[in-house]
Design an enzyme around this catalytic site. Structure first.
Site, mmCIF file in Angstrom:
data_model
loop_
_atom_site.group_PDB
_atom_site.id
_atom_site.type_symbol
_atom_site.label_atom_id
_atom_site.label_comp_id
_atom_site.label_asym_id
_atom_site.label_seq_id
_atom_site.Cartn_x
_atom_site.Cartn_y
_atom_site.Cartn_z
ATOM 1 N N ASN A 57 64.190 -110.799 52.074
ATOM 2 C CA ASN A 57 64.633 -112.156 51.760
ATOM 3 C C ASN A 57 64.966 -112.891 53.064
ATOM 4 O O ASN A 57 65.805 -112.438 53.848
ATOM 5 C CB ASN A 57 65.867 -112.059 50.840
ATOM 6 C CG ASN A 57 66.385 -113.411 50.439
ATOM 7 O OD1 ASN A 57 66.535 -114.287 51.290
ATOM 8 N ND2 ASN A 57 66.678 -113.602 49.172
ATOM 9 N N HIS A 62 68.449 -116.383 55.000
ATOM 10 C CA HIS A 62 69.490 -116.596 56.007
ATOM 11 C C HIS A 62 68.950 -116.893 57.396
ATOM 12 O O HIS A 62 69.707 -117.277 58.288
ATOM 13 C CB HIS A 62 70.512 -115.468 55.963
ATOM 14 C CG HIS A 62 71.214 -115.481 54.629
ATOM 15 N ND1 HIS A 62 71.998 -116.549 54.232
ATOM 16 C CD2 HIS A 62 71.161 -114.637 53.573
ATOM 17 C CE1 HIS A 62 72.429 -116.333 52.997
ATOM 18 N NE2 HIS A 62 71.932 -115.183 52.573
ATOM 19 N N HIS A 90 64.769 -118.010 48.255
ATOM 20 C CA HIS A 90 65.466 -118.689 47.167
ATOM 21 C C HIS A 90 65.535 -120.174 47.502
ATOM 22 O O HIS A 90 66.232 -120.576 48.435
ATOM 23 C CB HIS A 90 66.877 -118.089 47.044
ATOM 24 C CG HIS A 90 67.659 -118.625 45.869
ATOM 25 N ND1 HIS A 90 68.882 -118.119 45.513
ATOM 26 C CD2 HIS A 90 67.415 -119.626 44.986
ATOM 27 C CE1 HIS A 90 69.347 -118.769 44.450
ATOM 28 N NE2 HIS A 90 68.476 -119.691 44.125
ATOM 29 N N ARG A 127 67.097 -123.261 46.639
ATOM 30 C CA ARG A 127 68.240 -123.730 45.848
ATOM 31 C C ARG A 127 68.163 -125.226 45.632
ATOM 32 O O ARG A 127 67.587 -125.950 46.444
ATOM 33 C CB ARG A 127 69.546 -123.397 46.578
ATOM 34 C CG ARG A 127 69.977 -121.969 46.410
ATOM 35 C CD ARG A 127 71.313 -121.722 47.103
ATOM 36 N NE ARG A 127 71.868 -120.455 46.685
ATOM 37 C CZ ARG A 127 72.705 -120.302 45.664
ATOM 38 N NH1 ARG A 127 73.133 -121.340 44.981
ATOM 39 N NH2 ARG A 127 73.145 -119.116 45.348
ATOM 40 N N ARG A 162 70.201 -125.438 50.690
ATOM 41 C CA ARG A 162 71.115 -125.070 51.780
ATOM 42 C C ARG A 162 70.467 -124.154 52.814
ATOM 43 O O ARG A 162 70.892 -124.114 53.944
ATOM 44 C CB ARG A 162 72.389 -124.423 51.226
ATOM 45 C CG ARG A 162 72.168 -123.063 50.623
ATOM 46 C CD ARG A 162 73.465 -122.420 50.199
ATOM 47 N NE ARG A 162 74.041 -123.079 49.033
ATOM 48 C CZ ARG A 162 74.927 -122.493 48.221
ATOM 49 N NH1 ARG A 162 75.351 -121.268 48.483
ATOM 50 N NH2 ARG A 162 75.400 -123.115 47.175
ATOM 51 N N GLU A 197 62.702 -117.038 44.277
ATOM 52 C CA GLU A 197 63.898 -117.049 43.419
ATOM 53 C C GLU A 197 64.258 -118.503 43.137
ATOM 54 O O GLU A 197 64.306 -119.317 44.071
ATOM 55 C CB GLU A 197 65.064 -116.366 44.128
ATOM 56 C CG GLU A 197 64.826 -114.907 44.433
ATOM 57 C CD GLU A 197 65.909 -114.331 45.327
ATOM 58 O OE1 GLU A 197 65.837 -113.130 45.593
ATOM 59 O OE2 GLU A 197 66.807 -115.083 45.772
ATOM 60 N N THR A 254 74.394 -115.815 44.813
ATOM 61 C CA THR A 254 74.172 -115.663 43.369
ATOM 62 C C THR A 254 75.161 -114.626 42.841
ATOM 63 O O THR A 254 74.973 -113.429 43.023
ATOM 64 C CB THR A 254 72.709 -115.245 43.097
ATOM 65 O OG1 THR A 254 71.855 -116.077 43.875
ATOM 66 C CG2 THR A 254 72.351 -115.403 41.631
ATOM 67 N N GLU A 266 65.195 -107.877 37.460
ATOM 68 C CA GLU A 266 65.814 -107.420 38.710
ATOM 69 C C GLU A 266 67.291 -107.204 38.409
ATOM 70 O O GLU A 266 67.984 -108.130 37.974
ATOM 71 C CB GLU A 266 65.628 -108.456 39.823
ATOM 72 C CG GLU A 266 66.294 -107.985 41.123
ATOM 73 C CD GLU A 266 65.899 -108.788 42.347
ATOM 74 O OE1 GLU A 266 64.741 -109.259 42.426
ATOM 75 O OE2 GLU A 266 66.756 -108.937 43.233
ATOM 76 N N HIS A 300 70.675 -107.272 45.859
ATOM 77 C CA HIS A 300 71.889 -108.022 46.190
ATOM 78 C C HIS A 300 72.931 -107.104 46.830
ATOM 79 O O HIS A 300 73.342 -106.121 46.228
ATOM 80 C CB HIS A 300 72.518 -108.739 44.980
ATOM 81 C CG HIS A 300 73.256 -109.984 45.417
ATOM 82 N ND1 HIS A 300 74.483 -109.940 45.995
ATOM 83 C CD2 HIS A 300 72.899 -111.285 45.402
ATOM 84 C CE1 HIS A 300 74.867 -111.161 46.303
ATOM 85 N NE2 HIS A 300 73.926 -112.002 45.962
#
Ligand code: PXP
Length: 249
Positions: free
Chosen positions: A9, A12, A45, A47, A51, A72, A103, A153, A192
């Site tokens: 992922n 970040h 993801h 959003r 962000r 996502e 999340t 998931e 996660h």
């Protein structure tokens, strides 16, 4: 031997880029490096508040890599339109609250049938593999199966965020929910909060075929580099699968 896929992922990388605006560090460049380092796919993801990942990241990623992209997103009309235009390999539907840091929980699949079922059908008709990000509860797996989601998931955040006896209990919940995916013939992913330290017990769950990991890998990259961070995670996952095989001989 069972090979567990690793989805990295890249959110970040976007978080760091967006802290200053501009284009560095580029999440798409990080995705290419992650694949070179042994990732099987890229997860991101998008959003509602953008962000970290932005729409142009998704478009550039889709245009530049051949590996599976796992998008996502919340089950909203805006996001469905974006997914149908970008055509990622997979979409993972997640709950989204604007004020949350990450999340925080899984979807209430059973209670959100009216919203989820048409979205699952729409995306599936377009050839996108849909997963539902759910808490590790057997009732949620059943609800996903009833809505014809091919994948779930399991949210490992509670397992990852605790220790001792309660971690054992959270792991048991994951094991039981994963076993239920076999009953309903649903593919089982997990993710996660996974780290070098806690990944093995999740990778050892026999039904789990894919792990999606982000924050720890990008954070660890500060100390050892992204390539090393991903290849160490890969090795830990592979070692677990090898141990599980030996224990069955
Ligand atoms: N899977 C899903 C569905 C997520 O929402 C996230 C966080 O974006 C992850 C996996 C990765 O979690 P982490 O960044 O804690 O590894």
């Amino acid at each position: 031997m069972r090979k567990i896929r690793l989805g990295v992922n890249i959110d970040h990388v976007g978080t760091i880029r967006n802290a200053r605006g501009g284009s560095h560090p580029d999440p798409v460049a990080a995705a290419a490096l992650a694949l070179e380092a042994g990732a099987d796919g890229v997860t991101l993801h998008l959003r509602e508040d953008r962000r970290h990942i932005r729409e142009d990241d998704l478009q550039r990623l889709a245009a530049s890599i051949r590996a599976p992209i796992n998008l996502e997103m919340a089950a909203t009309a805006e996001m469905v339109a974006i997914a149908l235009a970008a055509r990622p390999h997979a979409v993972c539907l997640v709950p989204e609250r604007r004020e949350e840091v990450t999340t925080e929980g899984g979807l209430d699949a059973a209670g959100s049938r009216k919203t989820l079922e048409p979205v699952i059908a729409r995306l599936s008709d377009a050839g996108i593999r849909v997963s539902l990000f759910i808490d590790p509860d057997e009732s949620q797996v059943r609800a996903a199966a009833e809505m014809k989601a091919p994948v779930v998931e399991l949210h490992t955040g509670r397992y990852a965020g605790t220790d001792g006896q309660s971690r054992r209990a959270e792991l048991d919940r994951l094991v039981r929910a994963a076993a239920t995916t076999r009953t309903y013939n649903i593919e089982c992913h997990a993710g996660h909060g996974l780290t070098f330290e806690n990944v093995s017990d999740v990778a050892a769950i026999p039904e789990v075929v894919e792990l999606n990991i982000g924050h720890f890998l990008i954070g660890e990259a500060i100390f050892i580099g992204l390539r090393a961070s991903i290849s160490e995670m890969r090795q830990r996952i592979a070692a677990t699968a090898a141990r599980a095989l030996l224990s069955r001989l």
